[in-house]
Design an enzyme around this catalytic site. Structure first.
Site, mmCIF file in Angstrom:
data_model
loop_
_atom_site.group_PDB
_atom_site.id
_atom_site.type_symbol
_atom_site.label_atom_id
_atom_site.label_comp_id
_atom_site.label_asym_id
_atom_site.label_seq_id
_atom_site.Cartn_x
_atom_site.Cartn_y
_atom_site.Cartn_z
ATOM 1 N N GLY A 88 0.770 -1.240 0.000
ATOM 2 C CA GLY A 88 0.000 0.000 0.000
ATOM 3 C C GLY A 88 0.798 1.285 0.000
ATOM 4 N N TRP A 90 2.412 2.893 -2.486
ATOM 5 C CA TRP A 90 2.053 3.783 -3.596
ATOM 6 C C TRP A 90 0.639 4.325 -3.408
ATOM 7 C CZ3 TRP A 90 3.960 2.805 -9.235
ATOM 8 C CH2 TRP A 90 5.364 2.772 -9.245
ATOM 9 N N ASP A 111 -4.598 -5.572 -5.593
ATOM 10 C CA ASP A 111 -3.491 -6.524 -5.552
ATOM 11 C C ASP A 111 -4.057 -7.921 -5.333
ATOM 12 O OD1 ASP A 111 -0.218 -6.047 -5.112
ATOM 13 O OD2 ASP A 111 -0.960 -8.021 -4.524
ATOM 14 N N LYS A 191 6.215 -0.445 -14.172
ATOM 15 C CA LYS A 191 7.514 -1.065 -13.951
ATOM 16 C C LYS A 191 7.926 -1.915 -15.146
ATOM 17 C CE LYS A 191 8.468 -2.985 -9.935
ATOM 18 N NZ LYS A 191 8.424 -3.979 -8.826
#
Length: 243
Positions: A88, A90, A111, A191
């Site tokens: 958590g 971000w 998630d 990413k």
């Protein structure tokens, strides 16, 4: 962001500071040497220490803060989706930057792992690859997104080529979703691994956005192959004709 600069933003206004004394971890019976090395690195990582002091759930919060310091994609009132959100960090940053706890903007995190809810955000626990996940995210967002964040990464195998293919697959599905939900002028941060985004996907991003860059924030460990792609100035498909 310049390699030597660091963000100091956080709940307490502090950032990574003095490293202090190095802590050494004794190899315990039954603990693998690799686990001992990981634990020692965690104990002596200034970002880990700063995250605990500043109230962030993970050191990864500083990666997002540093990227935003340079590219300025976070601001009050935005509608943000955070993919691969656990634990958590971000999501916390997104809530703090948007003012979501004061009713400004909206933050939705997802998630596959169980994670504790972040005040001010809608936190979902499900696999993003579940066919129902995109609809659940859209329902929680209740409108177009201004920013899609993706720190998702498949478990590594130690085989560089396999790991690269896996993370690129996660990036591609994240971008597919971003193209569906981003509003005009929106942004995407995802990413990737060293070497950057695959050519075909990079070309898609460049056609859809005014500016696409790659960056490695200082908080990303030097021995990590991760970097991030930042795509800004999203253009809806109808606005790309003739570009």
């Amino acid at each position: 962001m310049a390699r030597g600069s660091r963000s100091s933003a956080g709940p307490t206004g502090r950032g990574p500071g003095d490293r202090g004394l190095t802590q050494r971890v004794k190899t315990a019976r039954g603990r693998k040497p690799s686990s001992t090395r990981w634990l020692q690195r965690q104990l002596n990582d200034p970002y880990v220490k700063a995250a605990k002091a500043d109230g962030w759930r993970s050191r990864a919060a500083y990666k997002l803060l540093e990227l935003d310091e340079r590219y300025q994609f976070l601001r009050p009132g935005l509608r943000i989706v955070d993919l691969g959100a656990a634990p958590g960090g971000w999501t916390q940053v997104a809530v703090a930057k948007t003012g979501a706890t004061e009713g400004k903007g909206r933050v939705v995190g997802l998630d596959i792992l169980e994670w504790e809810g972040v005040p001010g955000a809608t936190c979902l626990t499900m696999d993003f690859l579940d066919p129902e996940a995109p609809a659940a995210l859209k329902a929680a967002l209740d409108g177009p997104a201004d920013l899609v964040l993706s720190d998702m990464a498949a478990p590594t195998t130690g085989h560089a080529q396999t790991d690269h293919l896996r993370i690129m697959a996660m990036l591609e599905v994240a971008w597919d979703f971003a193209e569906e939900v981003l509003d005009e002028g929106g942004a995407f941060v995802g990413k990737v691994f060293q070497g950057g985004t695959e050519t075909a996907l990079l070309e898609r991003m460049k056609r859809a956005c005014r500016v696409v860059r790659h960056a490695k924030p200082p908080a990303s460990r030097k021995d990590s192959a991760e970097i991030y792609v930042i795509a800004q100035g999203f253009r809806r498909r109808d606005d790309r004709e003739g570009s």
